[in-house]
Design a protein around this motif. Structure first.
Motif, mmCIF file in Angstrom:
data_model
loop_
_atom_site.group_PDB
_atom_site.id
_atom_site.type_symbol
_atom_site.label_atom_id
_atom_site.label_comp_id
_atom_site.label_asym_id
_atom_site.label_seq_id
_atom_site.Cartn_x
_atom_site.Cartn_y
_atom_site.Cartn_z
ATOM 1 N N VAL B 224 0.839 -1.208 0.000
ATOM 2 C CA VAL B 224 0.000 0.000 0.000
ATOM 3 C C VAL B 224 0.871 1.255 0.000
ATOM 4 C CG1 VAL B 224 -1.546 1.394 1.438
ATOM 5 C CG2 VAL B 224 -2.049 -1.029 1.040
ATOM 6 N N GLU B 226 3.917 1.641 -0.930
ATOM 7 C CA GLU B 226 4.666 1.773 -2.164
ATOM 8 C C GLU B 226 3.761 2.243 -3.297
ATOM 9 O OE1 GLU B 226 6.200 -1.838 -3.659
ATOM 10 O OE2 GLU B 226 7.371 -0.765 -5.160
ATOM 11 N N LYS B 227 2.593 1.623 -3.398
ATOM 12 C CA LYS B 227 1.686 1.956 -4.493
ATOM 13 C C LYS B 227 1.284 3.429 -4.439
ATOM 14 C CE LYS B 227 -2.765 0.891 -6.512
ATOM 15 N NZ LYS B 227 -3.950 0.033 -6.524
ATOM 16 N N TYR B 228 0.916 3.887 -3.247
ATOM 17 C CA TYR B 228 0.418 5.261 -3.130
ATOM 18 C C TYR B 228 1.518 6.258 -2.759
ATOM 19 C CZ TYR B 228 -4.097 2.950 -3.359
ATOM 20 O OH TYR B 228 -5.157 2.185 -3.775
ATOM 21 N N ASP B 229 2.781 5.817 -2.824
ATOM 22 C CA ASP B 229 3.899 6.712 -2.514
ATOM 23 C C ASP B 229 3.723 7.436 -1.183
ATOM 24 O OD1 ASP B 229 5.497 6.159 -4.624
ATOM 25 O OD2 ASP B 229 4.871 7.849 -5.852
ATOM 26 N N LEU B 230 3.396 6.699 -0.134
ATOM 27 C CA LEU B 230 3.145 7.331 1.164
ATOM 28 C C LEU B 230 4.410 7.366 2.014
ATOM 29 C CD1 LEU B 230 -0.165 5.455 2.037
ATOM 30 C CD2 LEU B 230 0.089 7.700 0.970
#
Lengths: 452, 452
Positions: B224, B226-230
Motif C-alpha cells: 500500500v 509503495e503503491k500510493y507513494d506514502l
C-alpha cells in the motif's frame, strides 16, 4: 477502505466507454486515487485506456502517466502532442517530469520544453536532464523548502508558504547561508513551536547534517537514507551548494527494482517481466540463460566423452555425475550470494579480496570434509570402496574449487563495474558443472589407475 | 560530510579506552550520529563497547541500542539492570521500545514496564506488545499528530505543539471526529498557509484516505505505501478508530529484510549472516541445503544405477546427464522465480492457478522445442541420430515438466502459508534433477528398444 480492482468493474467500465457515458466515468474512475486510475487503465485495451485518459484534466493526467506500466505509458505518450505533454508534465514533480522526458529524443525534449508555460519548471527539468539516471542528481527533485540562516521565523513562514505551493511533500526545511551553501536542517516541529521573531539561526540543527553529492550513486544514496533513517536527504554540488532533495519514496522504488533485479539474475531471468506478459515475450526473456545452460551442458558432454573409456570400465562413475554437478553448483551459488550481498550492503572490505577467498576456502574445506565422509560411506555401499573413494575425494575438491570460484568471480565482476549479482545465477552453475566434471573424472582416472 | 569508520579511528579509540580518556571519547564518539556510534561499537570488543556505551546519556543510549547489530545488542542488554533498560527505552519511539521488549521473557517485560517513569509511554508499549510482529499493529508506533475536525487552526496548532514533543518525525496530521474515528489527513502545507480561525473541517482532505488495519500483514502495508507513494500511513482498528501510524523507514527496513530473505532462499543460505561471521557459523548456515543437495545426488545415483545396463550398452547416454539436470534445474528455477515475484507483488490472481500452470507449460513447450532442435543436431553429431533423438526428446519433456513443477510448487507452498521463495532455491533444483534423470533414462530405454 482502498479500492479493489475487479473483473466486474472493468467490464462495466468497458461498456460505459462504448456508450460514451462520460459522466459515469468521471464519477467512478476519476474519484479514485491516481495510482488506482493507472491500475484500471493498465487493464483496458489501448484504445479504451486512451479514451478514459483524455477525460481527465492536465493535473491528474500527469500523475496517471507516472503510475502506468511502462509499455502502456509509452503507447499513450505516442498519441499526445508535444503541447499536451508539456501541459501534463508541468504539474509533476521535476524529477518525475525529467524521467518522462529522459526517454525522448533530443529534438522532442527541446520541443516539449519550449512549449512549457512555466519557465522556472522548464529550467529545473533541463537541469535535471544533465545528471546520470543512476546518481543522486538523477534521483533528486528541485522542489524543496529552504530558509536562510538570518531570517526571523515570520519571514521564514511567509517564504515557506510560497515555496510550499510547489512542494508536494513537506518533510524537512533546509537551512542555507546567503550563498546557498547547506548549513543544516530545520524541523517543522521546531518551527511550529517557535516565536515569530526568533531567528532561524537559533532554531536549526547543524549537527550531523547528512547530505549526498549529485555524483553519488543511487546505491550510496539508498545506503545513507537507510542507515540514518531519513525520509528526505538534501543534495549538494561540489561547492556544498544545495541543489535538490531526494525523498524516501524514490529510494523505495529503487530498492524494489534492485531487489527484483538481483533476484532475477540469481534465478536466470534476464528481463524483468510482469506475470501477465505474453507467452512469446516470456519465452524470449528466458532463452539467453537457457542457451548458456545448454552450451554448458554440451561442454560437459564433451568433457565426459573424453573419459568414455573410464565409464566403460566403471559404469558406476556415471551414477554420481548429478551429485558432483549439483553440489558444485550449490556451493558456488552460496559463496557468490554471500559476496554479492555484502557488496550490495556496502560492507567495508576490511579483509581484502584475498582474505575473503581464503575464508570461503576454509568454509568449503570444512563442509567438504563433512559431506565427503558421508558420501565415502554411501558410495562404498553403492559400488565398493574404490568408487566411494573417487566420489568423496572429488566431491571435496569440487566443493573447495566451487567456493573459491563463487567468491572470486563476483569480486572480479565488481572490480570491472559489472553487476556482481550476475555471478549468482546460471552463469556460475554452468561454469562449476564443467569444471566439476573435469575434476571428477580426472580424479577417477587417477585413483582407479592407482588401485589397479 | 558523513563519518567514515577507519581502522585508525578504531585503534585510537581502543587506546583511549585503555587510558580511560573519557573526555576524548565524549568529544570524538558522542559527537557522531547515533547510527555511526553504533557502527563504531560494533567494531569494538564487547568489553570496550560497554565502556563507551556507559559514557552516553539515556537518550542516545536507547538510539544506539536500536542501531547495534543484533548479537551486540543482546550482549549489551544482558549487562543492563531493568531500571537502566526502562530509562533508555523511554526515550525511544514506542515501536522501537516494543521491539526491544518483545525479545524478553514475560517476567522481564513486566519488571521493565513497572520501572518506567512515563506511564503513558509504558501503556503504549504494553498495547503494542499485543500485536503480531508481522502485522500493521506490530509495525506501528503510538506517536502521531492528530487534530479534531471541529477545532480551529489556532487550537490545532496549540495541541500539535504539545504532541510534537513526542513525535520524532512530523509527516502527516491525521484528522478524527470526537470518537477518534479517522476522517482524513491534514497536510502541514495547508496548516502553514491557513488563517488561525479557520476550522480544520475546511482544510483537511477526506478524499481517497489510505489507511491500513492493525491486522493487515507487513507485506500488505508495504504494498500500500509503495503503491500510493506514502511516507506515513494511519493504522485503524476494526471500528475505524485511529490507533497508530507506520512510517516509511520501518517499511524500508522490512523491504530490505524481505529482499535479503528471498535472495538467500533462492541461493540456498538458510540463515542470514553478515560476511564477517565466523567460519564455523557460516559452515553451519549453509549445511542444511547442501545436505538436501547431497540426498538428491544420492537419489539421482540410485535412479541412474537402475539403468546401468543402458549405460553399459550406450555410454554416450552418460555424456548428456549434466545437460539434462542443468536444464531442468534452470527452467524450474526460472518458472518458480516468476511465480514468487508475482505473489510477493500481490498481483491479482486473475487467471487462477490452473491458468498459470497452463501458461508456463506453453512457455516450456516453446523453449523446449527450440532447444531440443538445437540439441538434436549437436547430439547426432556427437553420438549418432539415435542418441540425438533420445537427448532432444527427453530435453523437451524435462523442460516442460520442470516448468510445470516450478509453477506448481510455489503456488502450493503459498496456499499452505509457507514462504513460496523456498521453491526457488536448491529444493526445486534437486527435485528436478531426480525427476529429470528418470525421464531421460526411461525415454532412452524406450527409444533404443524401438530402434533396435
Amino acid at each position: 477502505m482502498q479500492f479493489k480492482i475487479t473483473k466486474e468493474f472493468i467490464e462495466i467500465l468497458n461498456s460505459k466507454i462504448e456508450e460514451k457515458d462520460n459522466q459515469w466515468i468521471l464519477e467512478n474512475v476519476f474519484e479514485l486515487h491516481h495510482a488506482d486510475i493507472a491500475d484500471v487503465l493498465d487493464e483496458l485495451s489501448t484504445e479504451n485506456a486512451k479514451y478514459v485518459y483524455y477525460l481527465g484534466g492536465d493535473e491528474v493526467q500527469g500523475d496517471i502517466l507516472m503510475d502506468l506500466q511502462e509499455e502502456n505509458r509509452e503507447s499513450l505518450i505516442d498519441t499526445l502532442s508535444t503541447k499536451e505533454i508539456a501541459d501534463q508534465i508541468e504539474n509533476l514533480d521535476s524529477d518525475d517530469a525529467a524521467d518522462i522526458l529522459g526517454e525522448f529524443s533530443e529534438d522532442k525534449i527541446q520541443e516539449v520544453i519550449s512549449q512549457m508555460d512555466d519557465d522556472e519548471a522548464a529550467e529545473d527539468i533541463v537541469d535535471l536532464l544533465n545528471y546520470d539516471e543512476d546518481t543522486a542528481g538523477g534521483l533528486m527533485q528541485k522542489e524543496f523548502l529552504v530558509v536562510q540562516l538570518n531570517w526571523p521565523v515570520n519571514k521564514a513562514i511567509m517564504q515557506l508558504r510560497k515555496q510550499a505551493e510547489d512542494v508536494e511533500r513537506v518533510m524537512n526545511i533546509f537551512v542555507v547561508d546567503e550563498g546557498e551553501h547547506l548549513l543544516g536542517v530545520l524541523s517543522l516541529k521546531r518551527l511550529l513551536i517557535a516565536n515569530s521573531s526568533t531567528k532561524i539561526a537559533e532554531l536549526y540543527n547543524s549537527k550531523n547534517i547528512i547530505s549526498v553529492k549529485t555524483s553519488d550513486s543511487s546505491e550510496q544514496v539508498s545506503n545513507v537514507m537507510e542507515k540514518y533513517d531519513l525520509v528526505s536527504v538534501p543534495v549538494v554540488d561540489y561547492q556544498n551548494k544545495l541543489v535538490g532533495r531526494i525523498t524516501i519514496d524514490d529510494v523505495v522504488d529503487y530498492l524494489k527494482e534492485e531487489a527484483d533485479k538481483d533476484f532475477q539474475l540469481a534465478t536466470g531471468i534476464s528481463d524483468p517481466l510482469k506475470s501477465d506478459a505474453g507467452i512469446w515475450k516470456i519465452s524470449k526473456a528466458r532463452l539467453p540463460w537457457l542457451i548458456i545452460g545448454l552450451a554448458g551442458g554440451i561442454l560437459g558432454a564433451q568433457v565426459i566423452s573424453g573419459f568414455e573409456v573410464s565409464i566403460f570400465e566403471h559404469p558406476e562413475l556415471a551414477f554420481f555425475i548429478p551429485l558432483i554437478t549439483a553440489m558444485g553448483g550449490n556451493v558456488g551459488v552460496q559463496s557468490s550470494a554471500i559476496v554479492v550481498q555484502s557488496l550490495a550492503r556496502g560492507d567495508q572490505n576490511m579483509g581484502g579480496i584475498l582474505g575473503k577467498i581464503w575464508k570461503e576456502t576454509l568454509v568449503g574445506m570444512l563442509n567438504g570434509i563433512l559431506l565427503s565422509l558421508i558420501i565415502l560411506g554411501i558410495g562404498t555401499a553403492f559400488g565398493g570402496f574404490d568408487i566411494g573413494l573417487v566420489v568423496s575425494t572429488s566431491l571435496f575438491t569440487v566443493i573447495v574449487v566451487a567456493a573459491i570460484f563463487g567468491t572470486f568471480i563476483p569480486l572480479l565482476l565488481n572490480k570491472y563495474k559489472i553487476d556482481p549479482a550476475l555471478a549468482t545465477g546460471p552463469f556460475i552453475t554452468t561454469l562449476n558443472d564443467v569444471v566439476g566434471l573435469f575434476i571428477y573424472f580426472s580424479i577417477g582416472l587417477f585413483i582407479f589407475s592407482l588401485l589397479k
